[in-house]
Design a protein around this motif. Sequence first.
Motif, PDB file in Angstrom:
ATOM      1  N   ALA A 145     -26.400  33.665 -29.806  1.00  0.00           N
ATOM      2  CA  ALA A 145     -25.748  32.500 -30.401  1.00  0.00           C
ATOM      3  C   ALA A 145     -25.870  31.239 -29.766  1.00  0.00           C
ATOM      4  O   ALA A 145     -26.186  30.227 -30.368  1.00  0.00           O
ATOM      5  CB  ALA A 145     -24.252  32.886 -30.618  1.00  0.00           C
ATOM      6  N   SER A 146     -26.015  31.168 -28.527  1.00  0.00           N
ATOM      7  CA  SER A 146     -26.120  29.943 -27.716  1.00  0.00           C
ATOM      8  C   SER A 146     -27.534  29.510 -27.812  1.00  0.00           C
ATOM      9  O   SER A 146     -27.766  28.160 -27.776  1.00  0.00           O
ATOM     10  CB  SER A 146     -26.024  30.154 -26.195  1.00  0.00           C
ATOM     11  N   ASP A 147     -28.586  30.246 -28.187  1.00  0.00           N
ATOM     12  CA  ASP A 147     -29.667  29.657 -28.567  1.00  0.00           C
ATOM     13  C   ASP A 147     -29.796  29.178 -30.074  1.00  0.00           C
ATOM     14  O   ASP A 147     -30.546  27.991 -30.032  1.00  0.00           O
ATOM     15  CB  ASP A 147     -30.825  31.014 -28.620  1.00  0.00           C
ATOM     16  N   VAL A 148     -29.201  29.765 -30.701  1.00  0.00           N
ATOM     17  CA  VAL A 148     -28.929  29.024 -32.191  1.00  0.00           C
ATOM     18  C   VAL A 148     -28.432  27.613 -32.244  1.00  0.00           C
ATOM     19  O   VAL A 148     -28.652  26.913 -32.682  1.00  0.00           O
ATOM     20  CB  VAL A 148     -28.483  29.946 -33.079  1.00  0.00           C
ATOM     21  N   MET A 149     -27.138  27.854 -31.292  1.00  0.00           N
ATOM     22  CA  MET A 149     -26.512  26.587 -31.091  1.00  0.00           C
ATOM     23  C   MET A 149     -27.485  25.157 -30.531  1.00  0.00           C
ATOM     24  O   MET A 149     -27.394  24.236 -31.032  1.00  0.00           O
ATOM     25  CB  MET A 149     -25.220  26.717 -30.501  1.00  0.00           C
ATOM     26  N   SER A 150     -28.064  25.662 -29.492  1.00  0.00           N
ATOM     27  CA  SER A 150     -28.940  24.743 -28.866  1.00  0.00           C
ATOM     28  C   SER A 150     -30.282  24.329 -29.929  1.00  0.00           C
ATOM     29  O   SER A 150     -30.492  23.249 -29.690  1.00  0.00           O
ATOM     30  CB  SER A 150     -29.608  25.361 -27.708  1.00  0.00           C
ATOM     31  N   ALA A 151     -30.605  25.122 -30.572  1.00  0.00           N
ATOM     32  CA  ALA A 151     -31.432  24.772 -31.710  1.00  0.00           C
ATOM     33  C   ALA A 151     -31.047  23.963 -32.646  1.00  0.00           C
ATOM     34  O   ALA A 151     -31.664  22.901 -33.061  1.00  0.00           O
ATOM     35  CB  ALA A 151     -32.009  26.085 -32.304  1.00  0.00           C
ATOM     36  N   MET A 152     -29.765  24.097 -33.249  1.00  0.00           N
ATOM     37  CA  MET A 152     -29.363  23.291 -33.868  1.00  0.00           C
ATOM     38  C   MET A 152     -29.131  21.705 -33.434  1.00  0.00           C
ATOM     39  O   MET A 152     -29.403  20.728 -33.992  1.00  0.00           O
ATOM     40  CB  MET A 152     -27.812  23.646 -34.358  1.00  0.00           C
ATOM     41  N   ASP A 153     -28.546  21.699 -32.161  1.00  0.00           N
ATOM     42  CA  ASP A 153     -28.557  20.544 -31.215  1.00  0.00           C
ATOM     43  C   ASP A 153     -29.927  19.833 -31.433  1.00  0.00           C
ATOM     44  O   ASP A 153     -30.130  18.587 -31.584  1.00  0.00           O
ATOM     45  CB  ASP A 153     -27.910  20.723 -30.193  1.00  0.00           C
ATOM     46  N   PHE A 180     -36.063  26.060 -43.293  1.00  0.00           N
ATOM     47  CA  PHE A 180     -35.136  25.628 -42.422  1.00  0.00           C
ATOM     48  C   PHE A 180     -34.912  26.883 -41.507  1.00  0.00           C
ATOM     49  O   PHE A 180     -34.618  26.871 -40.248  1.00  0.00           O
ATOM     50  CB  PHE A 180     -33.622  25.363 -43.162  1.00  0.00           C
ATOM     51  N   VAL A 181     -34.661  28.088 -42.133  1.00  0.00           N
ATOM     52  CA  VAL A 181     -34.346  29.189 -41.481  1.00  0.00           C
ATOM     53  C   VAL A 181     -35.489  29.863 -40.342  1.00  0.00           C
ATOM     54  O   VAL A 181     -35.216  29.965 -39.284  1.00  0.00           O
ATOM     55  CB  VAL A 181     -34.224  30.533 -42.280  1.00  0.00           C
ATOM     56  N   LEU A 182     -36.641  29.633 -40.738  1.00  0.00           N
ATOM     57  CA  LEU A 182     -37.912  29.682 -39.897  1.00  0.00           C
ATOM     58  C   LEU A 182     -37.976  28.647 -39.023  1.00  0.00           C
ATOM     59  O   LEU A 182     -38.232  29.163 -37.694  1.00  0.00           O
ATOM     60  CB  LEU A 182     -39.225  29.790 -40.664  1.00  0.00           C
ATOM     61  N   TYR A 183     -37.614  27.419 -38.924  1.00  0.00           N
ATOM     62  CA  TYR A 183     -37.720  26.214 -38.172  1.00  0.00           C
ATOM     63  C   TYR A 183     -36.468  26.803 -37.045  1.00  0.00           C
ATOM     64  O   TYR A 183     -36.778  26.778 -35.697  1.00  0.00           O
ATOM     65  CB  TYR A 183     -37.634  25.293 -38.744  1.00  0.00           C
ATOM     66  N   ALA A 184     -35.637  26.921 -37.625  1.00  0.00           N
ATOM     67  CA  ALA A 184     -34.296  27.173 -36.662  1.00  0.00           C
ATOM     68  C   ALA A 184     -34.525  28.420 -35.679  1.00  0.00           C
ATOM     69  O   ALA A 184     -34.096  28.393 -34.630  1.00  0.00           O
ATOM     70  CB  ALA A 184     -32.930  27.430 -37.563  1.00  0.00           C
ATOM     71  N   THR A 185     -35.266  29.621 -36.345  1.00  0.00           N
ATOM     72  CA  THR A 185     -35.322  30.570 -35.470  1.00  0.00           C
ATOM     73  C   THR A 185     -36.466  30.202 -34.502  1.00  0.00           C
ATOM     74  O   THR A 185     -36.352  30.830 -33.330  1.00  0.00           O
ATOM     75  CB  THR A 185     -35.777  31.748 -36.466  1.00  0.00           C
ATOM     76  N   SER A 186     -37.343  29.457 -34.790  1.00  0.00           N
ATOM     77  CA  SER A 186     -38.469  29.125 -34.038  1.00  0.00           C
ATOM     78  C   SER A 186     -37.848  28.368 -32.764  1.00  0.00           C
ATOM     79  O   SER A 186     -38.094  28.598 -31.541  1.00  0.00           O
ATOM     80  CB  SER A 186     -39.690  28.405 -34.446  1.00  0.00           C
ATOM     81  N   CYS A 187     -36.974  27.378 -33.065  1.00  0.00           N
ATOM     82  CA  CYS A 187     -36.529  26.558 -32.056  1.00  0.00           C
ATOM     83  C   CYS A 187     -35.655  27.619 -31.183  1.00  0.00           C
ATOM     84  O   CYS A 187     -35.493  27.552 -29.965  1.00  0.00           O
ATOM     85  CB  CYS A 187     -35.650  25.478 -32.523  1.00  0.00           C
ATOM     86  N   ALA A 188     -34.794  28.433 -31.976  1.00  0.00           N
ATOM     87  CA  ALA A 188     -33.986  29.118 -30.939  1.00  0.00           C
ATOM     88  C   ALA A 188     -34.777  30.113 -29.944  1.00  0.00           C
ATOM     89  O   ALA A 188     -34.357  30.450 -28.965  1.00  0.00           O
ATOM     90  CB  ALA A 188     -32.933  30.111 -31.866  1.00  0.00           C
ATOM     91  N   SER A 207     -37.606  29.393 -28.903  1.00  0.00           N
ATOM     92  CA  SER A 207     -38.076  28.628 -27.438  1.00  0.00           C
ATOM     93  C   SER A 207     -36.889  28.562 -26.536  1.00  0.00           C
ATOM     94  O   SER A 207     -37.429  28.658 -25.258  1.00  0.00           O
ATOM     95  CB  SER A 207     -38.273  27.232 -27.960  1.00  0.00           C
ATOM     96  N   PHE A 208     -35.689  28.537 -26.850  1.00  0.00           N
ATOM     97  CA  PHE A 208     -34.827  28.619 -25.585  1.00  0.00           C
ATOM     98  C   PHE A 208     -34.473  29.924 -25.213  1.00  0.00           C
ATOM     99  O   PHE A 208     -34.363  30.184 -23.970  1.00  0.00           O
ATOM    100  CB  PHE A 208     -33.299  28.146 -26.590  1.00  0.00           C
ATOM    101  N   ALA A 209     -34.591  31.027 -25.790  1.00  0.00           N
ATOM    102  CA  ALA A 209     -34.716  32.482 -25.488  1.00  0.00           C
ATOM    103  C   ALA A 209     -35.924  32.623 -24.287  1.00  0.00           C
ATOM    104  O   ALA A 209     -35.647  33.082 -23.306  1.00  0.00           O
ATOM    105  CB  ALA A 209     -34.650  33.431 -26.525  1.00  0.00           C
ATOM    106  N   MET A 210     -37.013  32.081 -24.953  1.00  0.00           N
ATOM    107  CA  MET A 210     -38.148  32.312 -23.913  1.00  0.00           C
ATOM    108  C   MET A 210     -38.104  31.443 -22.781  1.00  0.00           C
ATOM    109  O   MET A 210     -38.502  31.941 -21.559  1.00  0.00           O
ATOM    110  CB  MET A 210     -39.613  32.031 -24.631  1.00  0.00           C
ATOM    111  N   LYS A 211     -37.377  30.293 -22.583  1.00  0.00           N
ATOM    112  CA  LYS A 211     -37.142  29.433 -21.500  1.00  0.00           C
ATOM    113  C   LYS A 211     -36.273  30.282 -20.372  1.00  0.00           C
ATOM    114  O   LYS A 211     -36.378  30.187 -19.402  1.00  0.00           O
ATOM    115  CB  LYS A 211     -36.695  28.132 -21.792  1.00  0.00           C
ATOM    116  N   ALA A 212     -35.513  30.985 -21.074  1.00  0.00           N
ATOM    117  CA  ALA A 212     -34.409  31.882 -20.411  1.00  0.00           C
ATOM    118  C   ALA A 212     -34.939  33.189 -20.044  1.00  0.00           C
ATOM    119  O   ALA A 212     -34.230  33.939 -19.406  1.00  0.00           O
ATOM    120  CB  ALA A 212     -32.912  32.037 -21.010  1.00  0.00           C
ATOM    121  N   LYS A 213     -36.220  33.347 -20.361  1.00  0.00           N
ATOM    122  CA  LYS A 213     -37.102  34.718 -20.126  1.00  0.00           C
ATOM    123  C   LYS A 213     -36.450  35.927 -20.687  1.00  0.00           C
ATOM    124  O   LYS A 213     -36.226  37.172 -20.110  1.00  0.00           O
ATOM    125  CB  LYS A 213     -37.206  34.905 -18.636  1.00  0.00           C
ATOM    126  N   ARG A 214     -35.833  35.523 -21.987  1.00  0.00           N
ATOM    127  CA  ARG A 214     -35.250  36.711 -22.827  1.00  0.00           C
ATOM    128  C   ARG A 214     -35.964  36.900 -23.994  1.00  0.00           C
ATOM    129  O   ARG A 214     -36.504  36.096 -24.443  1.00  0.00           O
ATOM    130  CB  ARG A 214     -33.873  36.401 -23.071  1.00  0.00           C
TER     131      ARG A 214
END
Length: 150
Positions: A66-74, A44-52, A54-61
């Motif tokens: 925290a917002s990346d983790v929230m978006s990943a949970m969603d 679960f932690v690895l999957y959530a980290t991977s999804c988060a 992805s959001f950071a990479m899309k934002a070029k960071r």
Amino acid sequence: MAERPEDLNLPNAVITRIIKEALPDGVNVSKEARRAISQAASVFVLYATSCANSFAMKAKRKTLNASDVMSAMDEMEFERFLPPLREALEAYKKGQKGKKEASEQKRKDKEKKNGIEENEKSREEEDEEEEHTEDEQDGEIEGEEEDVEN
């Protein structure tokens, strides 16, 4: 990255504590069940980290926030975790703010104390200089008296 798959597992002590807090007293959990929960939690932690990530990479960071983790949970369809996650994040931020304020107050108090000590040292040095000057003046006066007597 981890060299072995076991390196990605969460510590057993942490898993055991979480399990004990989640279950009522008197409920026992076998080693096999603890191991399975530990592996599931790690996945679960690895999957959530991977999804988060992805959001950071899309934002070029390169840094997850925290917002990346929230978006990943969603995205992972764990929306029901969002309210308690937000509450925990707010509590963390308040705790950090309190620590920062306490640290700043401690620093100010220390500076104030050091300022007072420096003022006291300056006063002591001034007093010593005055005493030394008075002693020199007294010596000059005594020397003049001797000259007058001779």
